[in-house]
Design an enzyme around this catalytic site. Structure first.
Site, PDB file in Angstrom:
ATOM      1  CB  ALA A  64      42.482  -4.343 -28.950  1.00 39.99           C
ATOM      2  N   GLY A 109      47.105  -6.730 -27.675  1.00 43.44           N
ATOM      3  CA  GLY A 109      47.633  -5.406 -28.020  1.00 43.44           C
ATOM      4  C   GLY A 109      48.594  -4.849 -26.981  1.00 43.44           C
ATOM      5  CD  GLU A 112      49.456  -7.101 -31.313  1.00 45.93           C
ATOM      6  OE1 GLU A 112      48.431  -6.604 -30.809  1.00 45.93           O
ATOM      7  OE2 GLU A 112      49.457  -7.635 -32.436  1.00 45.93           O
ATOM      8  CD  GLU A 132      45.955 -10.998 -30.083  1.00 48.34           C
ATOM      9  OE1 GLU A 132      46.569 -12.009 -29.681  1.00 48.34           O
ATOM     10  OE2 GLU A 132      46.415  -9.851 -29.969  1.00 48.34           O
TER      11      GLU A 132
HETATM   12  N1  CO8 Z   1      39.038  -5.292 -23.331  1.00 49.25           N
HETATM   13  C1  CO8 Z   1      37.999  -4.782 -22.661  1.00 49.25           C
HETATM   14  N2  CO8 Z   1      37.833  -4.957 -21.341  1.00 49.25           N
HETATM   15  C2  CO8 Z   1      38.741  -5.700 -20.690  1.00 49.25           C
HETATM   16  C3  CO8 Z   1      39.850  -6.274 -21.343  1.00 49.25           C
HETATM   17  C4  CO8 Z   1      39.983  -6.036 -22.738  1.00 49.25           C
HETATM   18  N3  CO8 Z   1      41.011  -6.491 -23.447  1.00 49.25           N
HETATM   19  N4  CO8 Z   1      40.566  -6.964 -20.440  1.00 49.25           N
HETATM   20  C5  CO8 Z   1      39.934  -6.828 -19.268  1.00 49.25           C
HETATM   21  N5  CO8 Z   1      38.836  -6.065 -19.408  1.00 49.25           N
HETATM   22  C6  CO8 Z   1      37.864  -5.689 -18.375  1.00 49.25           C
HETATM   23  C7  CO8 Z   1      36.975  -6.850 -17.981  1.00 49.25           C
HETATM   24  O1  CO8 Z   1      35.916  -7.016 -18.890  1.00 49.25           O
HETATM   25  C8  CO8 Z   1      36.517  -6.416 -16.611  1.00 49.25           C
HETATM   26  O2  CO8 Z   1      35.493  -5.477 -16.771  1.00 49.25           O
HETATM   27  P1  CO8 Z   1      34.227  -5.452 -15.730  1.00 49.25           P
HETATM   28  O3  CO8 Z   1      34.856  -5.110 -14.407  1.00 49.25           O
HETATM   29  O4  CO8 Z   1      33.383  -4.366 -16.279  1.00 49.25           O
HETATM   30  O5  CO8 Z   1      33.646  -6.825 -15.772  1.00 49.25           O
HETATM   31  C9  CO8 Z   1      37.732  -5.671 -16.055  1.00 49.25           C
HETATM   32  O6  CO8 Z   1      38.534  -5.338 -17.182  1.00 49.25           O
HETATM   33  C10 CO8 Z   1      38.576  -6.523 -15.141  1.00 49.25           C
HETATM   34  O7  CO8 Z   1      38.920  -7.717 -15.820  1.00 49.25           O
HETATM   35  P2  CO8 Z   1      38.707  -9.175 -15.169  1.00 49.25           P
HETATM   36  O8  CO8 Z   1      37.550  -9.165 -14.224  1.00 49.25           O
HETATM   37  O9  CO8 Z   1      38.672 -10.162 -16.282  1.00 49.25           O
HETATM   38  O10 CO8 Z   1      40.060  -9.288 -14.323  1.00 49.25           O
HETATM   39  P3  CO8 Z   1      40.860 -10.603 -13.953  1.00 49.25           P
HETATM   40  O11 CO8 Z   1      41.923 -10.168 -13.001  1.00 49.25           O
HETATM   41  O12 CO8 Z   1      39.951 -11.702 -13.552  1.00 49.25           O
HETATM   42  O13 CO8 Z   1      41.557 -11.067 -15.344  1.00 49.25           O
HETATM   43  C11 CO8 Z   1      42.774 -10.710 -17.403  1.00 49.25           C
HETATM   44  C12 CO8 Z   1      42.511 -10.235 -15.952  1.00 49.25           C
HETATM   45  C13 CO8 Z   1      43.448 -12.072 -17.378  1.00 49.25           C
HETATM   46  C14 CO8 Z   1      43.679  -9.671 -18.024  1.00 49.25           C
HETATM   47  C15 CO8 Z   1      41.429 -10.813 -18.152  1.00 49.25           C
HETATM   48  O14 CO8 Z   1      40.716  -9.591 -18.001  1.00 49.25           O
HETATM   49  C16 CO8 Z   1      41.560 -11.066 -19.627  1.00 49.25           C
HETATM   50  O15 CO8 Z   1      41.779 -12.199 -20.024  1.00 49.25           O
HETATM   51  N6  CO8 Z   1      41.402  -9.994 -20.466  1.00 49.25           N
HETATM   52  C17 CO8 Z   1      41.354 -10.114 -21.904  1.00 49.25           C
HETATM   53  C18 CO8 Z   1      42.714 -10.396 -22.476  1.00 49.25           C
HETATM   54  C19 CO8 Z   1      42.641 -10.523 -23.975  1.00 49.25           C
HETATM   55  O16 CO8 Z   1      41.997 -11.405 -24.525  1.00 49.25           O
HETATM   56  N7  CO8 Z   1      43.354  -9.621 -24.686  1.00 49.25           N
HETATM   57  C20 CO8 Z   1      43.451  -9.644 -26.117  1.00 49.25           C
HETATM   58  C21 CO8 Z   1      42.470  -8.706 -26.724  1.00 49.25           C
HETATM   59  S1  CO8 Z   1      42.472  -8.822 -28.489  1.00 49.25           S
HETATM   60  C22 CO8 Z   1      43.707  -7.794 -28.978  1.00 49.25           C
HETATM   61  O17 CO8 Z   1      44.416  -7.241 -28.190  1.00 49.25           O
HETATM   62  C23 CO8 Z   1      43.847  -7.640 -30.455  1.00 49.25           C
HETATM   63  C24 CO8 Z   1      44.794  -6.513 -30.856  1.00 49.25           C
HETATM   64  C25 CO8 Z   1      44.571  -6.100 -32.293  1.00 49.25           C
HETATM   65  C26 CO8 Z   1      43.279  -5.358 -32.443  1.00 49.25           C
HETATM   66  C27 CO8 Z   1      43.060  -4.838 -33.804  1.00 49.25           C
HETATM   67  C28 CO8 Z   1      41.927  -3.801 -33.819  1.00 49.25           C
HETATM   68  C29 CO8 Z   1      40.676  -4.205 -34.416  1.00 49.25           C
END
Ligand code: CO8
Length: 258
Positions: A64, A109, A112, A132
């Site tokens: 998400a 997500g 999921e 999460e």
């Molecule tokens: N949300 C928003 N932006 C994201 C997300 C995300 N989940 N993942 C990556 N991005 C963005 C980064 O912020 C970055 O943006 P910018 O270029 O503007 O800085 C861009 O994408 C590229 O990401 P990275 O530079 O981090 O790329 P890497 O190759 O270094 O890393 C990863 C890739 C490993 C995927 C890393 O981006 C990461 O760890 N992302 C987050 C993963 C995460 O924690 N996901 C879980 C989110 S919580 C969730 O899904 C809950 C679901 C239920 C929600 C219920 C609703 C309320």
């Protein structure tokens, strides 16, 4: 029409691609709304007989949208969560096979979303996880329920409570994905799987998906009753006559969904 996803239909297969590559295809409320719209369209479009869901660029879906979630109140967060649940439940209720072509990160997500599909075919580059708890929350699009049902309670807790990211091979080992293939073979493998299932009797496929999904969480006796109830549909169909005749006449069946 869609801004955050791409949708095209080719040879009866609907291709849904999450298309926010700069944000790793993170699911914001617009993506969730568009997914709900596209799956509603798919549900009623007889031309679409199978669906492949994938992500643009190097992620399947990295979860998400954290930037959006950070600003939400608890009430707004709950509304977003409900949107996610509605999409995933809709995908499970559609009587057509839905295949996740997991091309890269499937986190939170994203994992999921993949789990709401009927099958997960992963590229060797795919990574899975429910991170999460690193963010101070728990999975909110069904992960606490679908993950343990797929991989067992212990492994489900392990992944959710450690937030560990696992590779495609490990995901296959624990039963989270059905197959791991080279990245360049991913879409062809998913297409071949869709075509194989589309060659079977459509009513039998639709009924099998529904009965498996509806029975999965029930006790055996109640679940068996569902199968008994559902069996008559395909058994009284013209496709049953066609399928059994084709076998006995040693020819390929020509199914019509009747
Ligand atoms: N949300 C928003 N932006 C994201 C997300 C995300 N989940 N993942 C990556 N991005 C963005 C980064 O912020 C970055 O943006 P910018 O270029 O503007 O800085 C861009 O994408 C590229 O990401 P990275 O530079 O981090 O790329 P890497 O190759 O270094 O890393 C990863 C890739 C490993 C995927 C890393 O981006 C990461 O760890 N992302 C987050 C993963 C995460 O924690 N996901 C879980 C989110 S919580 C969730 O899904 C809950 C679901 C239920 C929600 C219920 C609703 C309320």
């Amino acid at each position: 029409m869609y801004e955050t996803i791409k949708y095209e239909v080719e040879n009866n297969i609907g291709y849904v691609t999450i298309n926010r590559p700069k944000a790793m295809n993170a699911l914001n409320t617009q993506v969730l709304d568009e997914l709900h719209t596209v799956f509603t369209e798919i549900e009623s479009d007889d031309n679409v007989k199978a669906v492949i869901v994938t992500g643009e660029g190097k992620a399947f879906v990295a979860g998400a949208d954290i930037a959006q979630m950070k600003e939400l109140t608890a009430v707004e967060g709950r509304a977003m969560m409900t949107k996610g649940h509605n999409v995933m439940n809709l995908m499970e209720s559609i009587e057509k096979p839905i295949i996740a072509a997991v091309n890269g990160f499937a986190l939170g997500g994203g994992c999921e979303l993949a789990m709401a599909c009927d099958f997960r075919i992963a590229s060797e580059k795919a990574k899975f996880g429910q991170p999460e708890v690193n963010l101070g929350i728990i999975p909110g699009f069904g992960g606490t329920q679908r993950l343990p049902r797929l991989v067992g309670k212990g492994m489900g807790k392990y992944l959710i409570m450690t937030a560990d990211m696992i590779d495609a091979q490990e995901a296959a080992r624990i039963g989270l994905v059905e197959k791991v293939v080279a990245p360049e073979e991913l879409m062809d493998t998913c297409k071949a799987l869709a075509e194989k299932i589309m060659s079977k009797a459509p009513l039998a496929i639709a009924t099998a998906k529904t009965v498996i999904n509806n029975g999965y969480n029930l006790d055996m006796k109640t679940a068996s009753a569902l199968e008994i109830e559902a069996f008559t549909g395909p058994f009284s169909s013209e496709d049953k006559i066609e399928g059994m005749s084709a076998f006995l006449e040693k020819r390929d069946a020509n199914f019509q969904k009747k």
